[in-house]
Design a protein around this motif. Structure first.
Motif, PDB file in Angstrom:
ATOM      1  N   PHE A   1       0.836  -1.208   0.000  1.00 34.70           N
ATOM      2  CA  PHE A   1       0.000   0.000   0.000  1.00 34.70           C
ATOM      3  C   PHE A   1       0.866   1.250   0.000  1.00 34.70           C
ATOM      4  O   PHE A   1       2.063   1.207   0.283  1.00 34.70           O
ATOM      5  CB  PHE A   1      -0.949   0.011   1.202  1.00 34.70           C
ATOM      6  CG  PHE A   1      -0.260   0.085   2.536  1.00 34.70           C
ATOM      7  CD1 PHE A   1      -0.046   1.300   3.158  1.00 34.70           C
ATOM      8  CD2 PHE A   1       0.180  -1.070   3.165  1.00 34.70           C
ATOM      9  CE1 PHE A   1       0.601   1.365   4.386  1.00 34.70           C
ATOM     10  CE2 PHE A   1       0.813  -1.020   4.386  1.00 34.70           C
ATOM     11  CZ  PHE A   1       1.028   0.209   5.004  1.00 34.70           C
ATOM     12  N   THR A   2       0.244   2.364  -0.302  1.00 37.07           N
ATOM     13  CA  THR A   2       0.888   3.679  -0.254  1.00 37.07           C
ATOM     14  C   THR A   2      -0.197   4.717  -0.003  1.00 37.07           C
ATOM     15  O   THR A   2      -1.379   4.401   0.002  1.00 37.07           O
ATOM     16  CB  THR A   2       1.651   3.984  -1.561  1.00 37.07           C
ATOM     17  OG1 THR A   2       2.465   5.147  -1.374  1.00 37.07           O
ATOM     18  CG2 THR A   2       0.701   4.188  -2.733  1.00 37.07           C
ATOM     19  N   THR A   3       0.224   5.953   0.204  1.00 34.08           N
ATOM     20  CA  THR A   3      -0.728   7.046   0.368  1.00 34.08           C
ATOM     21  C   THR A   3      -0.630   7.974  -0.834  1.00 34.08           C
ATOM     22  O   THR A   3       0.476   8.322  -1.259  1.00 34.08           O
ATOM     23  CB  THR A   3      -0.440   7.840   1.661  1.00 34.08           C
ATOM     24  OG1 THR A   3      -0.524   6.939   2.773  1.00 34.08           O
ATOM     25  CG2 THR A   3      -1.443   8.959   1.855  1.00 34.08           C
ATOM     26  N   GLN A   4      -1.769   8.353  -1.378  1.00 30.98           N
ATOM     27  CA  GLN A   4      -1.812   9.293  -2.492  1.00 30.98           C
ATOM     28  C   GLN A   4      -2.107  10.666  -1.904  1.00 30.98           C
ATOM     29  O   GLN A   4      -3.191  10.899  -1.366  1.00 30.98           O
ATOM     30  CB  GLN A   4      -2.890   8.900  -3.500  1.00 30.98           C
ATOM     31  CG  GLN A   4      -3.048   9.922  -4.584  1.00 30.98           C
ATOM     32  CD  GLN A   4      -3.225   9.330  -5.945  1.00 30.98           C
ATOM     33  OE1 GLN A   4      -3.041   8.144  -6.165  1.00 30.98           O
ATOM     34  NE2 GLN A   4      -3.576  10.175  -6.880  1.00 30.98           N
ATOM     35  N   TYR A   5      -1.150  11.573  -2.024  1.00 34.60           N
ATOM     36  CA  TYR A   5      -1.280  12.902  -1.422  1.00 34.60           C
ATOM     37  C   TYR A   5      -1.726  13.977  -2.411  1.00 34.60           C
ATOM     38  O   TYR A   5      -1.903  15.118  -2.012  1.00 34.60           O
ATOM     39  CB  TYR A   5       0.044  13.336  -0.801  1.00 34.60           C
ATOM     40  CG  TYR A   5       0.419  12.524   0.410  1.00 34.60           C
ATOM     41  CD1 TYR A   5      -0.260  12.682   1.613  1.00 34.60           C
ATOM     42  CD2 TYR A   5       1.443  11.596   0.355  1.00 34.60           C
ATOM     43  CE1 TYR A   5       0.080  11.942   2.732  1.00 34.60           C
ATOM     44  CE2 TYR A   5       1.795  10.851   1.471  1.00 34.60           C
ATOM     45  CZ  TYR A   5       1.116  11.029   2.647  1.00 34.60           C
ATOM     46  OH  TYR A   5       1.449  10.295   3.754  1.00 34.60           O
ATOM     47  N   PHE A   6      -1.873  13.638  -3.685  1.00 32.64           N
ATOM     48  CA  PHE A   6      -2.287  14.634  -4.673  1.00 32.64           C
ATOM     49  C   PHE A   6      -3.593  14.192  -5.325  1.00 32.64           C
ATOM     50  O   PHE A   6      -3.872  13.005  -5.433  1.00 32.64           O
ATOM     51  CB  PHE A   6      -1.200  14.838  -5.735  1.00 32.64           C
ATOM     52  CG  PHE A   6      -0.877  13.590  -6.506  1.00 32.64           C
ATOM     53  CD1 PHE A   6      -1.539  13.293  -7.692  1.00 32.64           C
ATOM     54  CD2 PHE A   6       0.091  12.708  -6.051  1.00 32.64           C
ATOM     55  CE1 PHE A   6      -1.249  12.134  -8.399  1.00 32.64           C
ATOM     56  CE2 PHE A   6       0.387  11.549  -6.759  1.00 32.64           C
ATOM     57  CZ  PHE A   6      -0.286  11.271  -7.929  1.00 32.64           C
ATOM     58  N   ARG A   7      -4.382  15.150  -5.753  1.00 32.40           N
ATOM     59  CA  ARG A   7      -5.665  14.861  -6.403  1.00 32.40           C
ATOM     60  C   ARG A   7      -5.389  14.294  -7.781  1.00 32.40           C
ATOM     61  O   ARG A   7      -4.649  14.884  -8.570  1.00 32.40           O
ATOM     62  CB  ARG A   7      -6.491  16.143  -6.507  1.00 32.40           C
ATOM     63  CG  ARG A   7      -7.902  15.906  -6.986  1.00 32.40           C
ATOM     64  CD  ARG A   7      -8.713  17.212  -6.915  1.00 32.40           C
ATOM     65  NE  ARG A   7     -10.109  16.968  -7.170  1.00 32.40           N
ATOM     66  CZ  ARG A   7     -10.663  16.985  -8.387  1.00 32.40           C
ATOM     67  NH1 ARG A   7      -9.932  17.255  -9.439  1.00 32.40           N
ATOM     68  NH2 ARG A   7     -11.947  16.751  -8.522  1.00 32.40           N
ATOM     69  N   PRO A   8      -5.975  13.140  -8.110  1.00 33.75           N
ATOM     70  CA  PRO A   8      -5.770  12.562  -9.438  1.00 33.75           C
ATOM     71  C   PRO A   8      -6.284  13.506 -10.536  1.00 33.75           C
ATOM     72  O   PRO A   8      -7.142  14.350 -10.301  1.00 33.75           O
ATOM     73  CB  PRO A   8      -6.612  11.275  -9.395  1.00 33.75           C
ATOM     74  CG  PRO A   8      -6.744  10.957  -7.945  1.00 33.75           C
ATOM     75  CD  PRO A   8      -6.785  12.289  -7.252  1.00 33.75           C
ATOM     76  N   THR A   9      -5.750  13.347 -11.726  1.00 35.22           N
ATOM     77  CA  THR A   9      -6.153  14.144 -12.872  1.00 35.22           C
ATOM     78  C   THR A   9      -7.620  13.897 -13.205  1.00 35.22           C
ATOM     79  O   THR A   9      -8.087  12.771 -13.198  1.00 35.22           O
ATOM     80  CB  THR A   9      -5.282  13.780 -14.095  1.00 35.22           C
ATOM     81  OG1 THR A   9      -3.919  13.945 -13.732  1.00 35.22           O
ATOM     82  CG2 THR A   9      -5.601  14.662 -15.272  1.00 35.22           C
TER      83      THR A   9
END
Length: 146
Positions: free
Chosen positions: A61-69
């Protein structure tokens, strides 16, 4: 508000115990998301629609810190309101690994090998104002029944 799946054919809907829908080839291999045909041994063949196990283990797992396109991202947040989320691969026993959003946003509360269960959660709204729903995996509480 009416709730609808983000895309048809990803999971059973509506359901008290939702399941992801995959395709099984004649050689036993699985494909997710489901599609009606695929090449097997150089021949195009139809796939049998099957439900995947609802529980599995967190593989990574990981964390997504930016809003996807956007598009294709269909969340109803903005750059200003976006909050990071965890995403991971869940290994479903006897099946395959599935990439999915995780319901636990705090990565310190997740661990590789942790038992996870499929849930359906809200994401955004479609062009008709319906609440779109996506699949995700939630940590299984210790001692909860299967």
């Amino acid at each position: 508000m009416t709730q609808v799946p983000l895309a048809e054919g990803l999971f059973t809907w509506p359901s008290e115990e939702p399941a992801l829908i995959a395709g099984r080839a004649s050689d036993g291999s699985l494909v997710f998301p489901y599609r009606s045909h695929r090449l097997v041994g150089g021949n195009r063949e139809p796939l049998e629609q099957v439900e995947l196990p609802r529980r599995g283990t967190l593989w990574t797992f990981t964390t997504q810190y930016f809003r996807p396109t956007s598009p294709p991202y269909a969340g109803d947040d903005t750059d200003a309101t976006f909050q990071g989320f965890t995403v991971g691969y869940v290994e479903l026993p006897g099946a395959l690994r599935v990439e999915a959003r995780l319901t636990e946003p705090d990565a310190s509360k997740l661990r590789i090998g942790q038992e996870m269960e499929l849930v359906i959660i809200p994401l955004g709204k479609d062009k008709d104002g319906n609440q779109t729903m996506i699949y995700a995996f939630a940590p299984v509480e210790q001692g909860s029944a299967a």
